[in-house]
Design a protein around this motif. Structure first.
Motif: not given
Length: 631
Positions: A613-621
Motif C-alpha cells: 500500500t506504499s507505491t514508492a520504489m525500493a531501489n535500495n533492496s
C-alpha cells in the motif's frame, strides 16, 4: 558546528562526502537493517531508563504496546544490541555506546534532506525507517530545545509567508486534481492574476504509477492502492485503483514528456520491452536531447532548452508536495529566465508544442486563454504571486531576479517546539485533512499525538491487508531482497545502494556532452567512452580480481550494466554504491537483453513497491553480483 565542538555521528552505508569532512564516527549498517539498529538503541534506553518518560506519557500514544515489542515480551525476541549486531553487522558494544551517549545529552537527529534525497525510505518496508526516526526522537523529547529532526540541506532563515509557487503547485495548469494547485495557488492565478477562468482542470479518470507504465503499455491488468502524493486526505493513500479504470480502455498512445525513466525508475528493462513489444501502437517523445527513451519513439517532438524560451522560477523551491520547503539555499531567489535566443532548428518550447496541438484540436483559445504566449503567462504568474508587493514587473524583468526579504523583525521558530509545549502551531506545518485538529493544536494524526500504534492504520487493517505496513511500529521486518533471502543472497551476495547523484541533478546535466563527464567520480573515460562509476569495497574487489578503474559487469536476474570500478574503503564489505539517474541508455546488443554501458543501474533494481500500500520504489533492496569485464 565543527568549530563549536559538536560531535557528529554518521549512519550511512556510504562514507559520504560530508562525513569525509566532518564525521567523528561512522556506522555502516547492512542495507535493509537500519530499523534493527534503531530498535537496539531504543532497547538500551528502555532497559537503562534513559528516555523522556514524561514526554512519552503526555505527547505519544501506544507506547506501552510498542515497548513490549522492543523488549521482546510480545514476540519473544528482545531487540537487544546483541540481536541487532547479527542483523546489521554493527558491534553490540558500539550500539550501546551510541545509545548511552545519545541518551545523555541533547541530540539533533539529522535524517538527511527530505529523507536523504532518495535514501533510506527507498527500500523494502521503508516506512518503518521513517517511523524509527520519529520514535527515537520522541523518546528523547522531540521538539524540546536541542532535540529535533533536522534536514541537513535545510534550515537557513526564510520568509514562509511570501507566496511564490513551487514545482508541484500546478504552474499555469490550475489542475487541482493532480497537483497541489488547490492548496493556495489556483485561485490566486485565476483571480489575483487577472484571468477570469481556469480552463485546465483535469477530467482524466485513469492513472498509472510511473513504475507500472510498462505493464500498462503491455495492456496488462493490475490493481494497487495509493497514488503517491495524497495531500487530499490521509485515507487517499489507501484508495484502491485498477488499470484499466472501470469504463476506460487500455492506453493506445504514450506521450513521453521529460525525464529518462530507464535511468530513474526500477527494473527498467521493462520499459525497453514495453517500447519494443508492447501493445501501445504509437509513442511520442517530446525531448530536448536524443537520449535513452527518445530512440524508441515513433515521433520525436524536439523541445528547446530553457535558454530558448521565457519562464520565471524560484531556485530549489520544492513546494507543493512539500509546502513551505526552500531547500539548499541561504536566500529565496526568484529568477526571470530570459529568452536568450530563438529556438534552434525545428525545436519549440513545450508550451508552444502544446498550443499547436490544442489548435489542431480546436482548443487553442481555451488552452492559451485568448492567445497568451509564454511571456504573457510569465506576467500573469508574476501578478499572482507576492512579487508585485515588492517590485514592479518592469524592474523585475530588467533586473532579472528578486531576493525575498526576511520579515522584520525576524524570529526563529523551531519546528515542533509548539508541539512539545502543547501550544498552537507557530510554524507552517501543513498536513492533509481531516486531522487538522481543533484550535491549531496537535499533529495531523487522529489523536493529535505521535502514535506508536497508528490510529488511521488500525481502523482499516481488517479491510486493507498490508503485513509490511503494521499499525504498531516501528517494527523490524527483514527485507524481501536482502541477507535473509538465503538462496538469492547466495547467488547475488552484494547489496547495492543507489542514491540520487552528487553531480548531475536527476538526469539533468548527465551525458549530453556535458563537462560533468570530466569529473572522475561521475564518469570515467575508458577507451573513448565515459562509463558510470560503481564504488566497491577493497576486499570485495580483491576476491574478484578487480583493480581501480577496471571495467566491471554488475548483474542479477533483471539485467546487467557495465561500469567503471572505484575501489574504496568508503563502503563496507558486501555493499556497493552507485548513483542512480543516468540520463542515457546504450545497450551493447539487443535492447533490453544485453548489457547497458551508459550506467542505468536501475535496470538492476526491483519493481516491487516498498509495501503493497506504499507505491514508492525500493531501489535500495537490490542484490547483485559484480565481476571484472573483459568485453
Amino acid at each position: 558546528m565543527k568549530e563549536l565542538g559538536i560531535k557528529m555521528v554518521f549512519v550511512d552505508p556510504y562514507y559520504n562526502p560530508t562525513a569525509c569532512l566532518f564525521s567523528d564516527k561512522w556506522f555502516s549498517p547492512r542495507l535493509g537493517t537500519d530499523v534493527a539498529f534503531g530498535l537496539a538503541i531504543a532497547h538500551t534506553w528502555l532497559t537503562e531508563g534513559t528516555y523522556d518518560k514524561e514526554y512519552v506519557a503526555e505527547r505519544t500514544t501506544g507506547f506501552d504496546e510498542w515497548k513490549d515489542y522492543v523488549l521482546g515480551k510480545s514476540d519473544n525476541v528482545p531487540k537487544t544490541p546483541d540481536w541487532a549486531e547479527g542483523e546489521c553487522g554493527i558491534p553490540a558494544r558500539d550500539i550501546r555506546a551510541l545509545a548511552r551517549e545519545w541518551g545523555s545529552k541533547r541530540v539533533m537527529l539529522a535524517a538527511g534532506g527530505l529523507g536523504g534525497w532518495g535514501g533510506a525510505c527507498r527500500s523494502a518496508t521503508g516506512n518503518e525507517w521513517a517511523r524509527t526516526m520519529v520514535a527515537l526522537a520522541a523518546m528523547q523529547g522531540y521538539g524540546k530545545p536541542g532535540v529535533n529532526i533536522w534536514g541537513t540541506s535545510q534550515g537557513a532563515p526564510s520568509n514562509y509567508s511570501f507566496v511564490f509557487p513551487g514545482y508541484a503547485e500546478g504552474g499555469i495548469s490550475g489542475d487541482v486534481d493532480n497537483s497541489a494547485a488547490g492548496y493556495r495557488w489556483a485561485w490566486r492565478l485565476f483571480a489575483k492574476g487577472g484571468a477570469t477562468r481556469c480552463p485546465h482542470h483535469s477530467t482524466e479518470g485513469q492513472m498509472v504509477p510511473r513504475i507500472r507504465i510498462p505493464e500498462a503499455m503491455m495492456h496488462e491488468k493490475f490493481e494497487w492502492r495509493g497514488k503517491g502524493f495524497c495531500g487530499s486526505s490521509i485515507e487517499s493513500q489507501l484508495q484502491k485503483y485498477q488499470y484499466p479504470a472501470p469504463g476506460y480502455p487500455h492506453v493506445e498512445m504514450y506521450w513521453k514528456y521529460g525525464s529518462s525513466f530507464i535511468g530513474t525508475m526500477t527494473e527498467t528493462n521493462r520499459y525497453v520491452k514495453a517500447y519494443r513489444e508492447g501493445k501501445v501502437p504509437f509513442v511520442v517523445n517530446q525531448s530536448i536531447w536524443f537520449e535513452g527513451e527518445t530512440r524508441f519513439a515513433d515521433i520525436i517532438l524536439p523541445a528547446c532548452t530553457n535558454f530558448e524560451r521565457w519562464d520565471l522560477a524560484e531556485f530549489a523551491h520544492c513546494s507543493g508536495y512539500i509546502p513551505d520547503t526552500f531547500n539548499q539555499c541561504n536566500h529565496r531567489v526568484i529568477v526571470f529566465q530570459k529568452k536568450c535566443i530563438e529556438p534552434l532548428g525545428e525545436s519549440k518550447s513545450d508550451y508552444d508544442i502544446f498550443a499547436m496541438f490544442a489548435e489542431r484540436l480546436g482548443l487553442y483559445d481555451i488552452f492559451t486563454m485568448g492567445g497568451r504566449d509564454e511571456l504573457d503567462w510569465c506576467r500573469e504568474y508574476f501578478d499572482a504571486t507576492d512579487l508585485p508587493d515588492h517590485i514592479s514587473w518592469e524592474e523585475f524583468s530588467e533586473k532579472g531576479y528578486f531576493v525575498v526579504p526576511l520579515p522584520e523583525p525576524y524570529a526563529s521558530t523551531p519546528a515542533a517546539r509548539w508541539f512539545a509545549e502543547d501550544r498552537k502551531h507557530d510554524t507552517p506545518d501543513w498536513g492533509p485533512p481531516p486531522w487538522d485538529t481543533v484550535a491549531l493544536k496537535g499533529l495531523q494524526t487522529m489523536s493529535g499525538k505521535i502514535e506508536f500504534v497508528s490510529s488511521s492504520l488500525k481502523r482499516v487493517e481488517e479491510d486493507v491487508k498490508d503485513p509490511e505496513r503494521p499499525a504498531m511500529g516501528p517494527q523490524y521486518i527483514p527485507s524481501w531482497e536482502g541477507h535473509r533471502t538465503t538462496e538469492l543472497y547466495g547467488k547475488y551476495p552484494l547489496q547495492m545502494v543507489s542514491p540520487h547523484p552528487r553531480f548531475s541533478f536527476h538526469t539533468m546535466g548527465d551525458a549530453k556532452e556535458s563537462w560533468l563527464n570530466e569529473i572522475p567520480d561521475h564518469r570515467r573515460l575508458i577507451d573513448g567512452h565515459y562509463y558510470w562509476v560503481m564504488r566497491v569495497n577493497s576486499k570485495d574487489a580483491e576476491t574478484r580480481g578487480i583493480a581501480e578503474g577496471d571495467l566491471i559487469r554488475a548483474f542479477n536476474d533483471r539485467g546487467e550494466v557495465i561500469l567503471a570500478a572505484h575501489v574504496t574503503e568508503r563502503v563496507a564489505e558486501g555493499t556497493v554504491h552507485s548513483y542512480e539517474s543516468c540520463a542515457d541508455y546504450v545497450p551493447l546488443g539487443e535492447p533490453g537483453a544485453s548489457p547497458d554501458i551508459s550506467g542505468c543501474v536501475n535496470i538492476l533494481a526491483p519493481k516491487r513497491y516498498i509495501t503493497p500500500t506504499s507505491t514508492a520504489m525500493a531501489n535500495n533492496s537490490c542484490l547483485i553480483q559484480v565481476e571484472k569485464w573483459e568485453g
